[in-house]
Design a protein around this motif. Structure first.
Motif, PDB file in Angstrom:
ATOM      1  N   MET A 443       0.848  -1.196   0.000  1.00  0.00           N
ATOM      2  CA  MET A 443       0.000   0.000   0.000  1.00  0.00           C
ATOM      3  C   MET A 443       0.882   1.244   0.000  1.00  0.00           C
ATOM      4  SD  MET A 443      -2.704   1.335   2.923  1.00  0.00           S
ATOM      5  CE  MET A 443      -4.022   0.189   2.521  1.00  0.00           C
ATOM      6  N   TYR A 444       0.395   2.277  -0.669  1.00  0.00           N
ATOM      7  CA  TYR A 444       1.054   3.586  -0.630  1.00  0.00           C
ATOM      8  C   TYR A 444       0.024   4.568  -0.090  1.00  0.00           C
ATOM      9  CZ  TYR A 444       3.999   7.529  -2.083  1.00  0.00           C
ATOM     10  OH  TYR A 444       4.796   8.657  -2.100  1.00  0.00           O
ATOM     11  N   SER A 445       0.328   5.166   1.082  1.00  0.00           N
ATOM     12  CA  SER A 445      -0.655   6.018   1.741  1.00  0.00           C
ATOM     13  C   SER A 445       0.038   7.197   2.389  1.00  0.00           C
ATOM     14  CB  SER A 445      -1.409   5.210   2.810  1.00  0.00           C
ATOM     15  OG  SER A 445      -2.349   6.017   3.476  1.00  0.00           O
ATOM     16  N   LYS A 446      -0.382   8.394   2.014  1.00  0.00           N
ATOM     17  CA  LYS A 446       0.148   9.649   2.553  1.00  0.00           C
ATOM     18  C   LYS A 446       1.661   9.729   2.396  1.00  0.00           C
ATOM     19  CE  LYS A 446      -0.631  12.868   6.353  1.00  0.00           C
ATOM     20  NZ  LYS A 446      -1.082  13.044   7.756  1.00  0.00           N
ATOM     21  N   GLY A 447       2.176   9.158   1.324  1.00  0.00           N
ATOM     22  CA  GLY A 447       3.603   9.205   1.048  1.00  0.00           C
ATOM     23  C   GLY A 447       4.418   8.125   1.721  1.00  0.00           C
ATOM     24  N   TYR A 448       3.773   7.186   2.442  1.00  0.00           N
ATOM     25  CA  TYR A 448       4.487   6.156   3.184  1.00  0.00           C
ATOM     26  C   TYR A 448       4.370   4.785   2.520  1.00  0.00           C
ATOM     27  CZ  TYR A 448       5.265   9.286   7.134  1.00  0.00           C
ATOM     28  OH  TYR A 448       5.692  10.320   7.920  1.00  0.00           O
ATOM     29  N   TYR A 449       5.453   4.017   2.668  1.00  0.00           N
ATOM     30  CA  TYR A 449       5.436   2.613   2.255  1.00  0.00           C
ATOM     31  C   TYR A 449       4.771   1.800   3.374  1.00  0.00           C
ATOM     32  CZ  TYR A 449       9.428   4.225  -0.639  1.00  0.00           C
ATOM     33  OH  TYR A 449      10.242   4.903  -1.507  1.00  0.00           O
ATOM     34  N   ILE A 450       3.768   1.031   2.996  1.00  0.00           N
ATOM     35  CA  ILE A 450       3.046   0.187   3.961  1.00  0.00           C
ATOM     36  C   ILE A 450       2.804  -1.170   3.326  1.00  0.00           C
ATOM     37  CG2 ILE A 450       0.935  -0.053   5.339  1.00  0.00           C
ATOM     38  CD1 ILE A 450       0.667   3.004   5.245  1.00  0.00           C
TER      39      ILE A 450
END
Length: 459
Positions: A443-450
Motif C-alpha cells: 500500500m502507498y498512503s500519505k507518502g508512506y510505504y506500507i
C-alpha cells in the motif's frame, strides 16, 4: 649612737625571698667608712643582678604551641568521633541491605550489586584515610576494615549467585523462545500455502499494517505513488524493490533498489527521473517491465527496465480521462495487478456502464488474452487486486478501516460479497497491490510505504 661604721653581714628582714633568683643572692659587706659628710657608707655586691626575660618568653611560646597542638588534637578526635558515628550508621545500613539481598539474591540486578560494591569500596577508602590521619593502628579501624572487606566478599558471592540464576533463566528463556519460534513457523507454514501455488480457499484475513518509512523523496507532499517488488523477478533480482511517486496523480519517475536495505537507505542502483510520462499511479513491476497508463490516452505502456524501451498497446473500449476511476484516487483508469497466474488489468468501459472489467494479459504479446465483466460499479470501489485468479475489491468502512467486500472468481465466473476488514494507518490510500512472490499486499498512503501479510483459508 655609734660614731664609727661597723662591718657586718646583713640579711633581709624576711627569710622568704621574692624570687628564686633572690634566694641565691647574698649581701656582702666589705670595707666601709664615712664619706665627706661624715655618713657611713657600705658597699654591697650581688653575684647576678640581670633578670632572664628571654628564657621566660621562650617558655611562654613553647607553652602556647603545646596548648594549640593539644586543642588541635582534641578537635581532630571530635571530628573523627563524628565521622565514626556516620560510618557506623552507614555500615548498619549496608549490612541491612546485604542481609536483604542474601535472602532475595535472584531478584536483584547486576546494577544493584555494582552500586553496593561501589559504596563498600568508598567506605573502605574512608576508613583507610581515617586510620592514616589518626596515625594509629587502633583495633577499631582494623575491625571496621575487616568487616567492610567481608561484606564485599558477600556481595561478590551474591552477585555470582545472581548471575548464575540469570544465566539459567536466560537459557530457559532462550529455549522457550526457540520453541515459540518453531511453533510460530509451523503455524505459518501450515496456514500459508507455498509461494506461487494456490492450494487454499482464498483470503481468510489480512494482518495489521506495517509502516516501512516515508518515500524516497522524503516528502509527504508526494501523495501519489506506489512501491513493491517485482511480481515475476528475473534471476538475481528476486530481492529488488521499486518506487514511483509524485505530487500529482501522474507517472514521472521510477527508482529501483537492489534489496530491502537499500530501499530503506534510499540508495537506488537505477532510476528514471522525468523520463516517464503517464497517468495515474496504480502501476506495477512484472518480469523486469514497468507497466503504466500512457499519458493522456486510453493506451497501455510498459518500459523495459534494462533497455529503457517503451511499448504501447491500444485499449479502444477502455474509458479514460478519469471517467470511472476508483473512489480513493483520481485518474486510475487502469489498475495493473499480478498474481500466481500472471498479469491482469482492471478498468471500466462505457459498454459495462462503469462496472469493473478484468482482462488477463498475454505478457509476450502485450495484449488482452481474456476478459470478464463484473457487476460492481468501479467508482464504488476504493481499490482492487488479484490473488490466484480471483479479483478482490475494497471499500471504506470508516476513517481507519477498510474492507475487502467483494470477490470475483475467473475460474468459475462466480462473484460474491464477503467481509474481511483490515486497518489503515491513514484515512486515504492511493495504491494497493498483491505480490505473489511474497504473498503481501503493498500500500502507498500519505507518502508512506506500507505492507500487509495475507493469510489464507486452508482447504
Amino acid at each position: 649612737m655609734y660614731s664609727s661604721c661597723q662591718v657586718a653581714n646583713a640579711t633581709p628582714p624576711s627569710s622568704k625571698l621574692q624570687s628564686p633568683f633572690q634566694e641565691q643572692a647574698k649581701i656582702y659587706t666589705g670595707l666601709g667608712g664615712a664619706d665627706e659628710n661624715g655618713q657611713c657608707v657600705c658597699k654591697v655586691f650581688l653575684p647576678d643582678t640581670s633578670f632572664p626575660g628571654d628564657k621566660v618568653e621562650l617558655l611562654q611560646k613553647t607553652s602556647m604551641e603545646l596548648s594549640q597542638k593539644v586543642e588541635l588534637g582534641l578537635s581532630k578526635l571530635e571530628l573523627h568521633k563524628s565521622k565514626l558515628v556516620i560510618y557506623a550508621q552507614k555500615m548498619a545500613q549496608l549490612a541491612m541491605r546485604v542481609e536483604i539481598m542474601q535472602g532475595q539474591a535472584a531478584q536483584h540486578t547486576e546494577l544493584e550489586f555494582e552500586l553496593l560494591r561501589i559504596e563498600l569500596q568508598q567506605m573502605m577508602t574512608l576508613i583507610t584515610q581515617l586510620k592514616q590521619s589518626v596515625n594509629s593502628s587502633s583495633p577499631i579501624f582494623d575491625t571496621l576494615y575487616v568487616e567492610i572487606r567481608n561484606m564485599t566478599l558477600v556481595v561478590n558471592r551474591l552477585e555470582r549467585y545472581d548471575k548464575n540464576n540469570l544465566l539459567v533463566m536466560q537459557h530457559e528463556f532462550t529455549k522457550l523462545q526457540k520453541k515459540l519460534e518453531e511453533c510460530q513457523k509451523w503455524h505459518e507454514e501450515s496456514s500459508k500455502p507455498n509461494i506461487g501455488f494456490c492450494n487454499h480457499a482464498g483470503i481468510s484475513n489480512i494482518s495489521k499494517p506495517y509502516i516501512v518509512q516515508l518515500n524516497a523523496h522524503i516528502n509527504e507532499g508526494y501523495l501519489h505513488g506506489g512501491w513493491g517488488k517485482d511480481s515475476k523477478p528475473k534471476p538475481g533480482f528476486e530481492e529488488m524493490y521499486w518506487y514511483s511517486g509524485y505530487t500529482t496523480p501522474y507517472t514521472y519517475n521510477l527508482y529501483l533498489y537492489s534489496d530491502y536495505t537499500n530501499l530503506l537507505l534510499r540508495n537506488q542502483f537505477k532510476y528514471f527521473d522525468n523520463t516517464l510520462k503517464g497517468n495515474g499511479i496504480n502501476n506495477i513491476m512484472h518480469g523486469n517491465y514497468y507497466y503504466y497508463n500512457c499519458y493522456n490516452t486510453g493506451n497501455l505502456c510498459r518500459m523495459n527496465a534494462t533497455t529503457f524501451e517503451v511499448e504501447t498497446r491500444v485499449f479502444p473500449d477502455a474509458a479514460w480521462n478519469n471517467r470511472f476511476s476508483y473512489s480513493s484516487a483520481t485518474y486510475q483508469d487502469f489498475d495493473f495487478a499480478a498474481d500466481e497466474n500472471g498479469l491482469w488489468v482492471i478498468y471500466a468501459t462505457e459498454a459495462s456502464k462503469g462496472n469493473m472489467v478484468l482482462s488477463k494479459m498475454n505478457v509476450d504479446g502485450f495484449s488482452a488474452q481474456q476478459t470478464w465483466v463484473t457487476n460492481v460499479f468501479r467508482r464504488s470501489v476504493s481499490n482492487a487486486f488479484m490473488v490466484c485468479g480471483v479479483l478482490y475489491a475494497t471499500r471504506q468502512m470508516n476513517l481507519y478501516t477498510e474492507e475487502v467486500f467483494y470477490k470475483f472468481d475467473t475460474k468459475t465466473g462466480k462473484e460474491s460479497y464477503i467481509s474481511i476488514p483490515f486497518n489503515k494507518q491513514y484515512e486515504v490510500f492511493v495504491y494497493l497491490d498483491y505480490n505473489p512472490a511474497d504473498q503481501r499486499l503493498y500500500m502507498y498512503s500519505k507518502g508512506y510505504y506500507i505492507y500487509y501479510n495475507v493469510k489464507f483459508e486452508m482447504i
